[in-house]
Scaffold this motif. Structure first.
Motif, mmCIF file in Angstrom:
data_model
loop_
_atom_site.group_PDB
_atom_site.id
_atom_site.type_symbol
_atom_site.label_atom_id
_atom_site.label_comp_id
_atom_site.label_asym_id
_atom_site.label_seq_id
_atom_site.Cartn_x
_atom_site.Cartn_y
_atom_site.Cartn_z
ATOM 1 N N ASN A 623 0.801 -1.235 0.000
ATOM 2 C CA ASN A 623 0.000 0.000 0.000
ATOM 3 C C ASN A 623 0.829 1.279 0.000
ATOM 4 O O ASN A 623 0.431 2.285 -0.577
ATOM 5 C CB ASN A 623 -0.904 0.043 1.239
ATOM 6 N N GLU A 627 0.000 5.114 -1.306
ATOM 7 C CA GLU A 627 -0.485 5.982 -0.237
ATOM 8 C C GLU A 627 0.351 7.249 -0.137
ATOM 9 O O GLU A 627 -0.176 8.340 0.041
ATOM 10 C CB GLU A 627 -0.452 5.235 1.105
ATOM 11 N N ASP A 630 -0.588 9.576 -3.020
ATOM 12 C CA ASP A 630 -1.904 10.215 -2.919
ATOM 13 C C ASP A 630 -1.948 11.274 -1.815
ATOM 14 O O ASP A 630 -2.494 12.359 -2.001
ATOM 15 C CB ASP A 630 -2.986 9.161 -2.668
ATOM 16 N N THR A 631 -1.406 10.925 -0.641
ATOM 17 C CA THR A 631 -1.472 11.887 0.461
ATOM 18 C C THR A 631 -0.603 13.109 0.160
ATOM 19 O O THR A 631 -0.987 14.240 0.453
ATOM 20 C CB THR A 631 -1.001 11.243 1.786
ATOM 21 N N THR A 657 -6.809 7.973 4.227
ATOM 22 C CA THR A 657 -5.671 7.053 4.200
ATOM 23 C C THR A 657 -5.760 6.059 5.351
ATOM 24 O O THR A 657 -6.407 6.327 6.368
ATOM 25 C CB THR A 657 -4.344 7.836 4.305
ATOM 26 N N GLU A 658 -5.090 4.931 5.167
ATOM 27 C CA GLU A 658 -5.017 3.955 6.257
ATOM 28 C C GLU A 658 -3.856 4.264 7.192
ATOM 29 O O GLU A 658 -3.622 3.551 8.154
ATOM 30 C CB GLU A 658 -4.790 2.549 5.682
ATOM 31 N N TYR A 659 -3.094 5.304 6.881
ATOM 32 C CA TYR A 659 -1.870 5.574 7.652
ATOM 33 C C TYR A 659 -1.841 6.989 8.241
ATOM 34 O O TYR A 659 -0.897 7.759 7.998
ATOM 35 C CB TYR A 659 -0.636 5.358 6.751
#
Lengths: 873, 354
Positions: A623, A627, A630-631, A657-659
């Motif tokens: 990921n 990620e 994108d971020t 986001t997952e982060y």
């Protein structure tokens, strides 16, 4: 009643809720505001989010009603679900009258529990409209009354009720003696409060405090809440499009398979009452309208263990759920209005206003006129938000479960407080990961962020008064921007390696060094050495008995962390160059800056692993490349010249986001660290079986806080209003304990202890809850030697310490009213020479309000109580 | 009581039994002694009995231990008597030897064998004598310290937990069928030294008279220790024969902090597709045993085969000191097949342990 009439009544009911309009309001200012700290904010759900909306859930799981998503654990499946029931009565072929009863219990961390009892009642309408190309179109309508009763419970309170309640009620509350028995024989994780007093659930509608008498009956700090809800849903079932052989195979295996796409519109009108003190009530009004669409997919089944084993008793068995895929995506627009008033019931106008407010009548507020004595205005808050949520669950037959919830919202909020109106652009996200298994129980990591942008709403110069158009500019006198990041970790059985991974996460999230964390050996060195010495001689035939020395369990681990990026810091971060931002993000996401562009292989891995997310599997290495891209792209959209709405949109995109913890890390790299307030607090409770040395190391970390130099900013008006809303969050349900407090417990002569209680002013005669448990060899079970409520007068007064000391005897534990004869045969109610015990004591003036529990580990030796003190390192 | 003739006959039987036992075990024991001889000249020698242990942690003193020789010897002798309902008696004498010889920390020879003689009244308990080498195997690697171990020799293939708390005559109730017979084999063990052990082995089955085709067996066993329930192990195993029969076992072992043991096991035997005459069999075992060092070590065992043959044993082993002990047990056995028989067994005996 004909079907058509029912539908008509239904529609009326629903629309009246959906289209309820704001009333004209005139609020009074409340002169003083208590200063509150930002860091005290907690992570618990709002009152309206404690239970899932059953109507929306039904639509999300359309066609898969057998799957019970509320089952959390084995205890939930076997016992707690007894108080979660749904009864329905078919009125016509498409309309049912549904009564839903539920109970949720929250732990406060001080030995007390917040119990939320819920009763929901109303008709529900479902009908298939048409089928087209194997797609089924349905429609649904719901209306209901939802009532919540939120109150505190503690073990002393329960035991004390043996004396205060009539026998029949005490017997019913304890399930005719089954509950005390289960409490003794089941593991410590069994919480009797989940089942105690089942009648209170159905009492909810009758306990609303419409008059002084009703209000007096409410416990201090408790909440009553009721709501009118209604909704329209249009589920479209898509699963029939798929290959029929797949459907047949799943059906043969007993699995439900459903893929509904749902359009929904729902509304709620809710009134909450909080008993702040003996005569002061807070009444909050919430009106919300929610519309949106959702897509979900479920493959799963519910099986019943010991099905029909108690015939003729109509018990289905223990429900266990197997869900291979259970995902849902929801997009919604929420229009929400909150307002909060305070009433002093001693004043006539306050009492009258209170009675009116409970009926939803706020006409006592006259525009331009001051509020009457006894009524105070706190705030109103109006928001329009866009919310997207993604849930993913996996459940394996009460043995294992994991769940990921991600919600993201952006809103335009108008708040009115004592100083007047102001506007805030708000962006929030919450990323929750939770897993549970039969052996270790629950484990949770929650990360959330809140961005508040204080703005002024300006009319476009080109627009006219007839057709006004607005835009936002950063507020000129208030702080324009503030970003708050929060982290919470909860683990009931943390191993040493889990502990260090949590510490690493806290370090990453707060950028604090956390230097005082001790080194805890991963395994017991002595045991390991003994194993190495003995193993060579163990015959290969006996190898199953040659156990490994596994990672040490340290016990319960909780932690919270909070970080605030205030306006100057955010301005600094935003003003950094693009290359600095790029470098910071790549470093935080542990990616190589040289490999800036995404390779074909990165994309291939990402998209090929994507289907695995359906079963809640996700890999960091796969990921992270996408990620970070994108971020970073979202963040680069923010420049020093960006307008408020542009900032809001960019943050909304960035925190998708997952982060989120890595985003925090990137922000630290870009910010002047000394100016960023940060704090992490650990709550550790060492496992009982640990060696004393390790126990002392772990115990020393309990309630340890690590804080950066920069002070936390004072709360802004926006946050003060939010915190007041938090008064209706279950965790904030508090008893007014006064200043009653146990200072310490020390041994006395014989089988007795001295309890030092701080408090001179209150009556000296006090009630004590005393419980003695065996300590030591038992690992899975607990054994209660005895528990009792005793009344005592002080044996000594110490003016210097402002304390009273009481002598409490640890004997004379009589069988409780409902202890079974069988249990009494095995029960030994006396202390035994040389054995280790755990003593729990709590004190009260009136048997209703109890102090926090204090405890003492002791050994009964040579006829007296000897405290066990862990060896210092 | 017993007649003179019966006593003479019993004495004769014991003499024969002892001779047979010495014949069976003398060769491996002599071999071990012979192997020990060079140690008197070349290195340090340790003779250990009972619960054998290295003198120090191999991690700390690898150098000196790797040049030492160790002989670990354990011997057990039991004399038991049993009364069975319907006035029948049985007696058992059993001798068991467990030895291992180690050169340094890497090379080990294990030997384990027993000799037993049983007699009784009635047709159901005929006189029988058996001597058996359970294990004669060479092992390369140090358990507990090395991640890889290699074995070659004669013994049972790794399968199930295969542990019974029964002592004395009651051991005859153990359904040995599920655990198989010792056979020549090679085996490999992989251990992460934290919580996981994986064993795999392949062996040569005994030739059946008249059947010239060779049969092979292979087995694997995975053992996982739960850190959350420190002292709890899950065991999953599989054993298959080339000719078709398959066995599968799942088990759970738990040592409480006081070292008492709880044992739960389920094993299943599926016969070869062609061998329809042999039905599938299932074993469910639940056992509890007090800590081994307790003066009175109580045990309970419940075995259920195919939900038809049920056995419940409650017994106790009382230790006078580390060498001498006595055991008492009561057992109930029920057969729910066509025979519909159930029996009570009362047993007692004396034991000696080296």
């Amino acid at each position: 009643m004909s079907g058509l009439t029912s539908v008509w009544i239904f529609l009326l009911c629903t629309t009246s809720v959906l289209f309820a309009q704001d009333e004209k309001k005139d609020e009074r200012q409340k002169p003083e505001e208590k200063k509150e700290e930002l860091e005290e904010e907690q992570f618990f759900p709002r009152i309206d989010l404690i239970f899932d909306n059953p109507f929306l859930q039904r639509s999300l799981n359309a066609g898969a009603q057998v799957i019970n998503n509320s089952l959390d654990s084995l205890l939930e499946g076997v016992f707690y679900s007894l108080l979660d029931n749904e009864f329905s009565q078919n009125l016509t072929s498409h309309i049912r009258l549904v009564e839903n009863l539920g109970r949720t219990v929250f732990t406060t961390g001080q030995g007390k529990y917040v119990v939320v009892d819920r009763l929901l009642l109303g008709p529900t309408y479902r009908r298939e409209i048409m089928r087209h190309f194997n797609i089924i179109f349905n429609q649904g309508m719901d209306a209901s009354v939802d009532m919540l009763n939120i109150y505190l419970r503690s073990d002393p309170q329960r035991v004390a009720e043996e004396v205060s309640l009539p026998t029949w009620r005490y017997v019913v509350n304890n399930w005719f003696g089954v509950l005390p028995f289960l409490e003794r024989v089941l593991t410590p994780s069994f919480n009797a409060n989940e089942l105690y007093d089942p009648l209170r659930q159905v009492e909810s509608p009758f306990t609303f405090p419409f008059d002084r008498k009703g209000f007096a009956k409410m416990e201090l700090g408790s909440i009553r809440s009721y709501a009118l809800q209604g909704g329209l849903t249009f589920p479209i079932n898509l699963e029939q499009i798929s290959d029929t052989s797949i459907l047949d195979n799943l059906d043969r295996l007993g699995f439900e398979f459903t893929v509904p796409y749902t359009l929904f519109l729902e509304g709620e009108y809710r009134i909450n009452v909080l008993k702040k003190s003996k005569h002061i009530a807070w009444v909050g009004l919430t009106k919300s309208r929610k519309s949106g669409h959702s897509l979900s997919g479920v493959i799963g089944a519910t099986y019943f263990l010991l099905e029909n084993s108690l015939r003729p008793i109509p018990w289905k068995g223990i429900p266990t759920q197997l869900s291979l895929i259970d995902v849902s995506l929801i997009r919604s627009l929420i229009d929400r209005f909150d307002q909060l008033y305070e009433f002093d019931l001693r004043k006539k106008a306050g009492y009258e206003g209170f009675q009116k407010a409970l009926r939803g009548d706020f006409t006592f507020v006259k525009k331009g006129k001051p509020l009457k004595k006894g009524i105070s205005f706190h705030f109103t808050r109006q928001s329009e938000s866009t919310v997207k949520t993604a849930d993913n669950k996996k459940n394996f037959l009460l043995l294992y479960r994991n769940k990921t919830d991600h919600s993201l919202s952006k809103a335009e909020v108008k708040v009115k407080d004592e100083k007047g109106d102001f506007f805030v652009l708000e962006n929030e996200s919450r990323y929750d990961q939770e897993s549970w298994n039969l052996l270790t129980g629950e484990k949770e990591v929650n990360v959330s962020h809140e961005l508040a942008v204080n703005v002024e709403k300006m009319m476009d110069p080109k627009s006219t008064l007839d057709d006004p158009k607005y835009h936002y500019i950063f507020h000129r006198s208030m702080k324009p921007k503030q970003l708050v990041l929060k982290l919470q970790i909860k683990d009931r059985f943390a191993r040493v390696k889990d502990f260090y991974s949590y510490i690493d996460l806290l370090r990453l999230f707060t950028n604090l060094p956390l230097e005082e964390i001790p080194e805890i050996p991963a395994t017991d060195d002595n045991e390991l050495s003994l194993r190495r010495r003995a193993s060579p001689f163990i015959s290969p035939l006996s190898s199953p008995q040659n156990f490994h020395i596994t990672n040490t369990i340290i016990g319960k681990f909780n932690a919270t962390a909070i970080v605030v990026f205030d306006t100057p810091v955010l301005t600094h971060i935003i003003s950094r160059s693009e290359s600095e931002k790029r470098s910071a993000f790549y470093k935080a996401f542990e990616r190589d800056l040289e490999r800036d562009s995404l390779s074909f292989f990165d994309r291939l891995r990402y998209y090929s692993a994507y289907p695995l997310r359906l079963v809640n599997l996700s890999f960091d290495s796969v990921n992270l490349p996408l990620e970070v891209r994108d971020t970073l792209n979202a963040f680069l959209k923010i420049t020093p010249e960006s307008q408020p709405l542009e900032v809001l949109d960019a943050f909304y995109e960035m925190f998708d986001t997952e982060y989120p913890h890595r985003l925090a890390s990137a922000f630290f790299i870009l910010s002047p660290l000394k100016e960023v307030p940060r704090k992490a607090t650990l709550y550790v409770s060492p496992a009982r079986h640990l060696a004393d040395k390790v126990k002392a190391l772990i115990g020393a970390m309990n309630e340890k806080s690590f804080q950066a130099e920069a002070p936390f900013p004072e709360l802004e008006r926006y946050r003060i209003a939010r915190n007041k809303l938090n008064a209706f969050v279950p965790l904030h349900v508090k008893e007014e304990q006064g200043d009653i407090l146990i200072l310490r417990i020390s041994p006395d002569e014989g089988k007795a202890v001295k309890v030092f209680v701080k408090n001179h002013l209150s009556p000296h005669r006090k009630l004590f809850f005393v419980r003695v448990e065996t300590k030591g060899t038992l690992k899975l079970g607990k054994s209660v030697v005895g528990q009792k409520i005793v009344e005592a007068i002080p044996s000594q007064v110490s003016p210097k310490e402002d304390s009273l000391s009481y002598t409490i005897k640890l004997e004379g534990f009589e069988a409780q009213k409902l202890d079974t004869q069988l249990w009494q045969l095995f029960q030994d109610n006396d202390l035994k020479e040389g054995k280790d015990y755990h003593l729990v004591i709590s004190v009260s003036h009136d048997a209703r309000t109890w102090s926090e529990a204090s405890s003492l580990d002791f050994q009964y030796k040579n006829g007296s109580v000897v405290p066990i003190v862990p060896e210092e390192n | 009581m017993f007649t003179r003739k019966q006593i003479d006959s019993q004495a004769f039987a014991w003499r024969n039994q002892l001779r047979s036992f010495l014949q069976t075990t003398s060769l491996p024991v002599l071999a071990l002694i012979a192997l020990s001889m060079p140690t008197l000249v070349f290195g340090k020698f340790y003779f250990l009995t009972n619960e054998c242990q290295l003198p120090s942690d191999p991690v700390d003193e690898k150098g000196s231990l790797s040049r030492s020789f160790f002989l670990c010897a354990n011997g057990l002798a039991n004399l038991d008597g049993m009364y069975i309902t319907n006035k029948r008696f049985a007696s058992l004498s059993r001798y068991k030897i467990k030895t291992s010889f180690h050169y340094g920390l890497k090379h080990t020879l294990f030997y384990q064998g027993y000799m037993e003689q049983m007699g009784g009244t009635g047709d159901e308990l005929p006189f029988q004598r058996e001597s058996r080498s359970e294990l004669a195997i060479y092992q390369y690697g140090t358990p507990g310290s090395d991640r890889v171990l290699f074995r070659v020799g004669h013994g049972l293939l790794p399968f199930g937990i295969n542990r019974t708390p029964l002592v004395g005559l009651n051991q005859l109730f153990d359904p040995r069928f599920f655990w198989g017979s010792p056979l020549p084999h090679v085996g490999l063990t992989l251990d992460n030294l934290k919580n996981l052990t994986f064993e795999v082995a392949a062996g040569l089955e005994k030739e059946i008279d008249g059947d010239e085709s060779k049969d092979y067996s292979f087995s694997s066993r995975v053992m996982y220790d739960f850190s959350v329930l420190n002292g709890t192990r899950a065991v999953l195993s599989f054993l298959g024969q080339k000719s078709g029969p398959r066995k599968m076992g799942i088990g759970l072992l738990n040592f409480a902090p006081n070292r008492s043991l709880f044992h739960l096991e389920w094993a299943r035997y599926r016969s070869a597709p062609s061998g329809e005459e042999e039905p599938d069999r299932r074993l469910l075992r639940i056992a509890y045993q007090d800590p081994p060092r307790a003066k009175a070590q109580t045990y309970v065992l419940y075995d259920d085969v195919n939900f038809q043959h049920r056995l419940l044993v409650v017994g106790s082993k009382l230790s006078f000191n580390t060498q001498f002990n006595t055991n008492l047990a009561i057992a109930y056995k029920k057969d729910e097949t066509g025979m519909k028989r159930h029996r009570w067994y009362f047993s007692g005996g004396l034991g000696f342990q080296l």
